[in-house]
Design a protein around this motif. Structure first.
Motif, PDB file in Angstrom:
ATOM      1  N   LYS A   1       0.536  -0.960   0.299  1.00 31.58           N
ATOM      2  CA  LYS A   1      -0.156  -0.029  -0.337  1.00 31.58           C
ATOM      3  C   LYS A   1       0.957   1.576   0.147  1.00 31.58           C
ATOM      4  O   LYS A   1       0.925   2.392  -0.834  1.00 31.58           O
ATOM      5  CB  LYS A   1      -1.216   0.136   1.231  1.00 31.58           C
ATOM      6  CG  LYS A   1      -1.817   0.971   1.225  1.00 31.58           C
ATOM      7  CD  LYS A   1      -3.037   0.956   1.914  1.00 31.58           C
ATOM      8  CE  LYS A   1      -4.474   0.932   1.896  1.00 31.58           C
ATOM      9  NZ  LYS A   1      -4.831   0.412   3.719  1.00 31.58           N
TER      10      LYS A   1
ATOM     11  N   LYS B   1     -12.179  -7.216   8.141  1.00 32.15           N
ATOM     12  CA  LYS B   1     -11.471  -5.781   8.206  1.00 32.15           C
ATOM     13  C   LYS B   1     -11.015  -5.794   6.213  1.00 32.15           C
ATOM     14  O   LYS B   1     -11.433  -5.005   5.921  1.00 32.15           O
ATOM     15  CB  LYS B   1     -11.249  -5.236   9.374  1.00 32.15           C
ATOM     16  CG  LYS B   1     -10.920  -3.783   9.965  1.00 32.15           C
ATOM     17  CD  LYS B   1     -10.175  -3.823  10.520  1.00 32.15           C
ATOM     18  CE  LYS B   1     -10.055  -3.296  12.255  1.00 32.15           C
ATOM     19  NZ  LYS B   1      -9.129  -3.974  13.351  1.00 32.15           N
ATOM     20  N   ILE B   2     -10.418  -7.196   6.421  1.00 36.97           N
ATOM     21  CA  ILE B   2      -9.697  -6.891   4.905  1.00 36.97           C
ATOM     22  C   ILE B   2     -10.441  -7.499   3.906  1.00 36.97           C
ATOM     23  O   ILE B   2     -11.039  -6.857   2.984  1.00 36.97           O
ATOM     24  CB  ILE B   2      -8.729  -8.067   5.189  1.00 36.97           C
ATOM     25  CG1 ILE B   2      -7.122  -6.963   5.766  1.00 36.97           C
ATOM     26  CG2 ILE B   2      -7.787  -8.122   3.249  1.00 36.97           C
ATOM     27  CD1 ILE B   2      -6.363  -8.155   6.616  1.00 36.97           C
TER      28      ILE B   2
ATOM     29  N   SER C   1     -12.229  -4.239   3.360  1.00 36.16           N
ATOM     30  CA  SER C   1     -11.653  -3.029   2.786  1.00 36.16           C
ATOM     31  C   SER C   1     -11.647  -3.348   0.990  1.00 36.16           C
ATOM     32  O   SER C   1     -11.887  -2.537   0.403  1.00 36.16           O
ATOM     33  CB  SER C   1     -10.703  -3.025   2.609  1.00 36.16           C
ATOM     34  OG  SER C   1      -9.449  -3.868   2.426  1.00 36.16           O
TER      35      SER C   1
ATOM     36  N   ASN D   1     -15.542  -1.947   0.087  1.00 33.56           N
ATOM     37  CA  ASN D   1     -15.105  -0.469   0.404  1.00 33.56           C
ATOM     38  C   ASN D   1     -14.118   0.940  -0.242  1.00 33.56           C
ATOM     39  O   ASN D   1     -14.217   1.650  -0.123  1.00 33.56           O
ATOM     40  CB  ASN D   1     -14.875  -0.683   1.535  1.00 33.56           C
ATOM     41  CG  ASN D   1     -16.592  -0.799   2.558  1.00 33.56           C
ATOM     42  OD1 ASN D   1     -17.464  -1.399   1.554  1.00 33.56           O
ATOM     43  ND2 ASN D   1     -16.338  -1.267   3.964  1.00 33.56           N
ATOM     44  N   GLU D   2     -12.648   0.366  -0.388  1.00 34.14           N
ATOM     45  CA  GLU D   2     -11.812   0.554  -0.297  1.00 34.14           C
ATOM     46  C   GLU D   2     -10.763   0.591  -2.230  1.00 34.14           C
ATOM     47  O   GLU D   2     -10.644   1.237  -2.410  1.00 34.14           O
ATOM     48  CB  GLU D   2     -10.382   0.684   0.501  1.00 34.14           C
ATOM     49  CG  GLU D   2     -10.039   1.452   1.547  1.00 34.14           C
ATOM     50  CD  GLU D   2      -8.778   0.660   2.698  1.00 34.14           C
ATOM     51  OE1 GLU D   2      -7.933   1.054   2.154  1.00 34.14           O
ATOM     52  OE2 GLU D   2      -9.017   0.092   3.227  1.00 34.14           O
ATOM     53  N   TYR D   3     -11.648  -1.002  -2.543  1.00 31.82           N
ATOM     54  CA  TYR D   3     -10.827  -1.245  -3.376  1.00 31.82           C
ATOM     55  C   TYR D   3     -11.536  -1.209  -4.831  1.00 31.82           C
ATOM     56  O   TYR D   3     -10.869  -1.670  -5.682  1.00 31.82           O
ATOM     57  CB  TYR D   3      -9.610  -2.220  -3.949  1.00 31.82           C
ATOM     58  CG  TYR D   3      -8.348  -2.203  -2.441  1.00 31.82           C
ATOM     59  CD1 TYR D   3      -7.143  -1.654  -3.042  1.00 31.82           C
ATOM     60  CD2 TYR D   3      -8.775  -2.020  -0.882  1.00 31.82           C
ATOM     61  CE1 TYR D   3      -6.260  -1.181  -1.448  1.00 31.82           C
ATOM     62  CE2 TYR D   3      -7.330  -2.536  -0.155  1.00 31.82           C
ATOM     63  CZ  TYR D   3      -6.278  -1.380  -0.439  1.00 31.82           C
ATOM     64  OH  TYR D   3      -5.618  -1.160   0.614  1.00 31.82           O
TER      65      TYR D   3
END
Length: 726
Positions: free
Chosen positions: A441, A470-471, A474, A477-479
Motif C-alpha cells: 500500500k 476488516k480486510i 476493504s 469499500n476501499e479497492y
DNA sequence: ATAGGGTTAG
C-alpha cells in the motif's frame, strides 16, 4: 530505408523523372511569372507524387517533416488522388498517428478530401484510440457528405469501438443502409474485444437472418472471445453451425476451435477439427497439445507433441508447462533437457514453467539448480522468472530464500507482491503477510483479487478473525473489487477454523453465487475439527449432491462418525465407498537425502533400511515418552482395538520419513551438510504427528519443515509455526 | 486511379 542521421531523398521513379523532364522542357517557353509559378507547382506535384509513392513503408519522422513541408510549398493543394495512397501507407505503418498529422496538414492548406481519404484516416484514429480526433474526423466526413459510404461507415464503427465507445459504434452500425460481411465482422469483433460475447453472438444470429454468410474470420473472432472469457454457452451452437454450413476453414479458425473444445473437455470434437487440417500447422498442433493437457489427457498430448515436426519454443514450453502443472514435474524437466539439447534457447515463459515444475517437485537440490541456471543465463532481473522463484522457494519450504529473491528484485509487479504474501500465509507467518500487504500500500501498488486471497488465507490460517473481516470489507469499500467465490471461501475458512461456525454458515447463506464443493468442504472440515456433527452432516450432504462420489465428503463423514465412536455409521460409509470404488487417497510422505527421494506409505516396509527405520522409531518414541508423549489414537478412522490403533498412528508415513531423516543426521553432520529436515506430505498432518514432530524438534534439537496438502509447518524448539492452528 | 475486417498456440 532512410538513415537515422542523414536524410537521403527516396529515389524518383522513372515515370516521375520523365514527367519532370517534360515540365522542365516547358520552362523555356514561359513568358510570365505566373507561368513559372504554375510550372513550379506542377514540378512540386510531381516531386510530391513520386516521393509519396516511394514512401510506401517508410514513415520516419524526418520523411514526414519533408512531406509536410513539400505540402506547404505547393500553391494549389494537391488532389486526393495524390495523397490517398500515402494516407493508406501511413495508416498501415508503425507510426499511424502521423496519418492524423498529415490529415490536419491537408485540412490546414485547404486540401480537398474525398470518401477514399477517410477510411485510412479513421483507421489511424482507431489504432491510436483517438476518440476526440475521431469524432472531429467524423464531423468533417459528414460535412463532405461521405458518411453514407459503407467503407467510411465501417471505419467509423471500428474507430468508435476501438475507443471503447461501443454504443457509438453500434449507433453508426444500426444507421447503415447496407452491411456486408466486413461490416458485420467489424461490429462483432468490437463486441468480442470488450468481452461482450453475448452481444457478439446476438449479432452473429442477426447476420445469418439477414442472409449474410459468416466467414472463417467472424467465427474465429467469436471462438477466441469464448476462449478468452471462458464463456462456454455457445460451444454447441458453433459446432452445429459448422456442421450445417460449408465454411472454408483456415488455420486460425481451427486453432481457435481446438483450443475451445479441448479446453472444454470435448477432446473428440477438438480432434475432429484437428483432423480436418491436411497441412499440420504448428499453431494447430500446439493448441491440440495444450488443449489435451488441460483436459487431463497428458499422454494423448504427448503423442501429438512427439508427432509435431520443427517444434518452436512455444510448442516446447506448452509441453513443459503441461507436465509442470500436473503431477509429472519430473517429466517436464526431462522435456526441458531435451529442449536444451535441441539448441533452442529457452525464454522467460519457458523458465517460468521449468521453475514451476521444480516448485511442484519440492526438492531443494532442484530448486537451487534451476535458480543457478536462471542466474547464469541472463534471467536474474526477469520479472516472470523471479516471481516464479519466490513461489518455488516458498513451496520448497524455504521462506528465507523466497524473501531474499523478493527483496533483491529490481522491479516488482502485483504478482510479485501477491506471491510473497501468499508465501508468508502458507508458512503461517500472518504478521509478515500483513506487513507486506501494508508495505504494498505504501509503495502505491494496487492489490488485485489474487492478493486478497493470499492475505485472507493468511488470516484464516492464523486465526486473525477480526483482521480478516476488516480486510474482506476493504475489498469492496476501499479497492472497489468484487469478492469472488475464493474470497467467500477464505471467509468460511476463517470463521470455521476459529470455531465460529454460525458465522461461517452465514457467509455461505449470504453469498451472491452458489457455493461449490470447496466452500462446503471447508465448512465440513471445520465441523469435524470442532466436533459439530450435525452441521458437518449438512455440509457433507450438500457436497454429495454436487458430487455423489466425492471422496473427501465420504471420508469426512466417516471421520465425524469415528470421532463420535459411531462405528456402525463408519462401516456404512465405508461400504458405500467400496461399492462406488471410492477410496481415500493414501498418505504419502517424501524426504530427500543426497539428491535421492525416499517415499513412505503408512506402515511401509519396502525401504531397504526398513529395520533400522523402525528401530529408530522405537528409540524416538521411548525418548518422547519421557517428555510426556502419549499416542493420540483419535486420528484413526476404523474401529480397531486400542493397542492396534496406537501402532497405526505410529506408522504414519511422515513419522517414518522423519525417523529416516534423523537416522541419517550424523552422517550428514560430518559432511557439514546438516540442514533442516524437509518432508513433503500429500495429505494434511494429523494431530498426533503434529505433537510428535513438535517434541522431536525439541528433544533432538532439529528444525523440521513439513509441507502438507495446504500449508507448511515449521517445527523448532518444541513449537510449530502454525501455533497449533491449522 | 486511390478505400473497409486480420485473427490463431506457451
Amino acid at each position: 530505408m532512410a538513415s537515422h542521421c542523414i536524410h537521403i531523398p527516396p529515389p524518383i521513379s522513372s515515370t516521375a523523372v520523365s514527367a519532370a523532364t517534360t515540365v522542365l522542357n516547358k520552362l523555356s517557353v514561359c513568358k510570365t511569372l505566373n507561368h513559372i509559378k504554375q510550372l513550379h507547382a506542377q514540378i512540386l506535384h510531381h516531386r510530391l507524387n513520386s516521393f509519396l509513392c516511394n514512401l510506401s513503408f517508410s514513415s520516419s519522422s524526418i520523411n514526414l517533416t519533408y512531406a509536410l513541408s513539400l505540402f506547404s510549398s505547393i500553391p494549389s493543394p494537391p488532389k486526393p488522388t495524390f495523397f490517398n495512397p500515402f494516407l493508406r501507407n501511413l495508416s498501415h505503418s508503425s507510426e499511424p498517428k502521423a496519418t492524423i498529422l498529415f490529415y490536419k496538414k491537408i485540412r490546414h492548406v485547404g486540401g480537398r478530401l474525398d470518401r477514399y481519404s477517410f477510411p485510412p484516416i479513421l483507421k489511424a484514429a482507431s489504432k491510436v484510440s483517438a476518440f476526440f480526433e475521431g469524432m472531429e474526423i467524423h464531423g468533417v466526413a459528414v460535412k463532405i457528405a461521405t458518411v453514407s459510404d459503407p467503407f467510411v461507415e465501417t471505419a467509423l464503427v471500428d474507430m468508435y469501438g476501438s475507443c471503447g465507445r461501443i454504443n457509438c459504434a453500434r449507433k453508426v452500425f444500426d444507421e447503415m443502409s447496407q452491411r456486408d460481411v466486413v461490416t458485420w465482422n467489424t461490429m462483432i469483433e468490437r463486441y468480442c474485444r470488450c468481452e461482450l460475447v453475448d452481444e457478439a453472438f446476438k449479432l452473429f444470429e442477426e447476420m445469418k437472418s439477414s442472409n449474410v454468410m459468416p466467414d472463417a474470420m467472424i467465427l474465429c473472432n467469436i471462438v477466441s472471445a469464448c476462449n478468452r472469457t471462458g464463456n462456454m454457452s455457445y460451444n454447441r451452437a458453433i459446432y452445429d453451425f459448422l456442421k450445417g454450413n460449408d465454411v472454408r476453414m483456415d488455420t486460425h479458425l481451427v486453432t481457435a476451435l481446438v483450443t475451445l473444445y479441448a479446453g472444454a473437455g470435448c477432446t473428440d470434437i477438438a480432434r475432429e477439427f484437428y483432423m480436418k487440417m491436411s497441412v499440420r500447422d504448428l499453431f494447430v498442433s500446439t493448441a491440440m497439445v495444450s488443449g489435451l493437457s488441460k483436459a487431463g489427457r497428458l499422454d494423448d498430448a504427448r503423442v501429438i507433441f512427439d508427432q509435431t515436426g520443427n517444434k518452436d519454443l512455444v510448442c516446447w514450453t506448452t509441453m513443459i508447462k503441461a507436465y509442470a502443472e500436473s503431477d509429472h514435474p519430473q517429466e517436464g524437466l526431462r522435456v526441458f533437457e531435451e529442449l536444451c539439447r535441441s539448441g533452442i534457447k529457452p525464454d522467460d515463459v519457458t523458465m517460468e514453467s521449468v521453475i514451476s515444475a521444480c516448485a511442484n517437485l519440492s526438492t531443494m537440490d532442484r530448486a537451487k539448480w534451476v535458480h543457478l541456471y536462471t542466474r547464469s543465463n541472463g534471467f536474474e532481473s526477469d520479472l516472470l522468472v523471479n516471481n516464479a522463484l519466490i513461489n518455488m522457494y516458498a513451496k520448497c519450504g524455504d521462506l528465507d530464500r523466497a524473501r531474499d529473491v523478493f527483496e533483491k528484485m529490481p522491479m516488482r509487479d502485483v504478482v510479485s507482491w501477491s506471491t510473497m504474501i501468499n508465501a508468508f500465509s502458507m508458512h503461517g507467518e500472518a504478521s509478515d503477510a500483513l506487513i507486506t500487504f501494508a508495505r504494498m500500500k505504501e509503495e502505491n501498488m494496487e492489490p488485485n483479487e489474487v492478493t486478497f486471497v493470499g492475505v485472507l488465507y493468511g488470516c484464516s490460517h492464523s486465526g486473525l478473525v477480526e483482521e480478516g473481516k476488516k480486510i474482506f470489507a476493504s475489498m469492496t469499500n476501499e479497492y472497489s473489487l468484487t469478492p469472488k467465490l475464493e474470497h467467500y471461501g477464505c471467509m468460511v475458512d476463517l470463521f470455521g477454523r476459529a470455531n465460529r461456525l454460525r458465522e461461517a454458515l452465514e457467509i455461505i447463506e449470504s453469498m451472491p453465487m452458489a457455493p461449490n464443493v470447496v466452500i462446503w468442504g471447508s465448512l465440513m472440515s471445520a465441523c469435524r475439527v470442532h466436533g459439530e456433527l450435525e452441521l458437518g452432516e449438512v455440509a457433507a450432504k450438500h457436497i454429495l449432491e454436487l458430487e455423489p462420489n466425492h471422496d473427501g465428503a465420504l471420508v469426512l463423514m466417516s471421520n465425524i462418525y469415528a470421532r463420535e465412536q459411531r462405528w456402525d455409521d463408519v462401516r456404512n460409509i465405508r461400504r458405500v465407498m467400496e461399492e462406488k470404488n471410492v477410496f481415500k487417497e493414501k498418505g504419502l510422505s517424501r524426504i530427500d537425502l543426497n539428491g535421492k527421494s525416499h517415499e513412505f506409505l503408512i506402515g511401509d516396509k519396502r525401504h531397504k533400511q526398513s529395520d533400522e527405520i523402525y528401530a529408530k522409531l522405537e528409540e524416538v518414541v521411548s525418548k518422547l515418552n519421557l517428555a510426556g508423549y502419549v499416542p493420540h489414537s483419535g486420528s484413526v478412522l476404523v474401529d480397531v482395538e486400542e493397542e492396534e490403533k496406537k501402532d497405526l498412528v505410529l506408522w504414519h508415513s511422515e513419522k517414518l520419513a522423519l525417523c529416516f531423516g534423523l537416522m541419517n543426521e550424523e552422517e550428514e553432520e560430518e559432511k557439514g551438510l546438516c540442514d533442516v529436515i524437509r518432508i513433503v506430505k500429500n495429505l494434511r498432518v494429523c494431530e498426533d504427528c503434529h505433537v510428535f514432530f513438535k517434541l522431536v524438534s525439541k528433544v533432538y534439537e532439529r528444525e523440521i519443515i513439513v509441507r502438507d496438502r495446504t500449508r507448511f509447518h515449521r517445527y523448532k524448539d518444541g513449537l510449530c509455526s502454525c501455533r497449533d492452528y491449522w
